[in-house]
Motif scaffolding. Sequence first.
Motif, PDB file in Angstrom:
ATOM      1  N   UNK A  15       6.774  39.279 -81.519  1.00  0.00           N
ATOM      2  CA  UNK A  15       6.514  39.288 -80.068  1.00  0.00           C
ATOM      3  C   UNK A  15       6.774  37.905 -79.477  1.00  0.00           C
ATOM      4  N   UNK A  16       6.375  36.858 -80.174  1.00  0.00           N
ATOM      5  CA  UNK A  16       6.630  35.489 -79.697  1.00  0.00           C
ATOM      6  C   UNK A  16       8.133  35.242 -79.571  1.00  0.00           C
ATOM      7  N   UNK A  17       8.904  35.728 -80.536  1.00  0.00           N
ATOM      8  CA  UNK A  17      10.367  35.552 -80.482  1.00  0.00           C
ATOM      9  C   UNK A  17      10.963  36.378 -79.345  1.00  0.00           C
ATOM     10  N   UNK A  18      10.444  37.578 -79.135  1.00  0.00           N
ATOM     11  CA  UNK A  18      10.885  38.432 -78.028  1.00  0.00           C
ATOM     12  C   UNK A  18      10.665  37.727 -76.697  1.00  0.00           C
ATOM     13  N   UNK A  19       9.487  37.146 -76.524  1.00  0.00           N
ATOM     14  CA  UNK A  19       9.170  36.430 -75.280  1.00  0.00           C
ATOM     15  C   UNK A  19      10.049  35.192 -75.135  1.00  0.00           C
ATOM     16  N   UNK A  20      10.260  34.483 -76.218  1.00  0.00           N
ATOM     17  CA  UNK A  20      11.116  33.296 -76.200  1.00  0.00           C
ATOM     18  C   UNK A  20      12.546  33.657 -75.811  1.00  0.00           C
ATOM     19  N   UNK A  21      13.040  34.756 -76.351  1.00  0.00           N
ATOM     20  CA  UNK A  21      14.389  35.225 -76.043  1.00  0.00           C
ATOM     21  C   UNK A  21      14.529  35.515 -74.547  1.00  0.00           C
ATOM     22  N   UNK A  22      13.571  36.221 -73.985  1.00  0.00           N
ATOM     23  CA  UNK A  22      13.627  36.534 -72.547  1.00  0.00           C
ATOM     24  C   UNK A  22      13.479  35.279 -71.695  1.00  0.00           C
ATOM     25  N   UNK A  23      12.636  34.346 -72.124  1.00  0.00           N
ATOM     26  CA  UNK A  23      12.477  33.096 -71.380  1.00  0.00           C
ATOM     27  C   UNK A  23      13.789  32.310 -71.370  1.00  0.00           C
ATOM     28  N   UNK A  24      14.499  32.303 -72.503  1.00  0.00           N
ATOM     29  CA  UNK A  24      15.801  31.628 -72.568  1.00  0.00           C
ATOM     30  C   UNK A  24      16.817  32.313 -71.660  1.00  0.00           C
ATOM     31  N   UNK A  25      16.836  33.635 -71.676  1.00  0.00           N
ATOM     32  CA  UNK A  25      17.757  34.394 -70.816  1.00  0.00           C
ATOM     33  C   UNK A  25      17.447  34.116 -69.342  1.00  0.00           C
ATOM     34  N   UNK A  26      16.176  34.056 -69.001  1.00  0.00           N
ATOM     35  CA  UNK A  26      15.778  33.753 -67.625  1.00  0.00           C
ATOM     36  C   UNK A  26      16.228  32.353 -67.235  1.00  0.00           C
ATOM     37  N   UNK A  27      16.011  31.389 -68.109  1.00  0.00           N
ATOM     38  CA  UNK A  27      16.403  30.010 -67.815  1.00  0.00           C
ATOM     39  C   UNK A  27      17.914  29.899 -67.595  1.00  0.00           C
ATOM     40  N   UNK A  28      18.689  30.595 -68.400  1.00  0.00           N
ATOM     41  CA  UNK A  28      20.150  30.572 -68.246  1.00  0.00           C
ATOM     42  C   UNK A  28      20.571  31.195 -66.922  1.00  0.00           C
ATOM     43  N   UNK A  29      20.021  32.354 -66.613  1.00  0.00           N
ATOM     44  CA  UNK A  29      20.357  33.025 -65.350  1.00  0.00           C
ATOM     45  C   UNK A  29      19.929  32.170 -64.153  1.00  0.00           C
ATOM     46  N   UNK A  30      18.758  31.555 -64.251  1.00  0.00           N
ATOM     47  CA  UNK A  30      18.262  30.709 -63.156  1.00  0.00           C
ATOM     48  C   UNK A  30      19.160  29.483 -62.976  1.00  0.00           C
TER      49      UNK A  30
END
Length: 155
Positions: A15-30
């Motif tokens: 779950x921590x890796x799942x959240x980290x993955x989405x946070x990275x995707x969000x940062x890239x899109x932002x």
Amino acid sequence: MTTEQDCAASKKAIVDRLMSLEAQELATAQAHYDAFLKDAQLDDREGHDKDDIAASRENADLAAAFDAPVHAHHAKIDVIENTDFSLTDTVKPGAVIKFNNRRFVVCVSTTRFEVDGKTYMGISTQSPIYLAMAGLQEGDVFTHNSTEFEVQEVL
């Protein structure tokens, strides 16, 4: 550590890796959104030629295109934060499941990611394959696209 503690620790790492993955995707899109939005701004000089205005409009359009992914990743993070990832023996939101020798996290759709040498992928609760196996337990069989699968593991 007990088996239940091992499973809980393993699931927390997933779950921590799942959240980290989405946070990275969000940062890239932002970052893409911010860069194109910045380039869409015309400077303070009085006159702008057609090329300046065209480039500004093009960058504004590109920024708008990155606005949707920013919102999508925010929404996915919200879903992850509000999903119960406690240990379970039933295929439901928050479960980590294995079938066809592949591992999935039932929450939001994601690309593949690795945790402790194992590959996982997030699947949405709206995906047809999840809907075919919702409520099942380890050892149960379900059919998707005319193919039978056995639920090998539920965590």
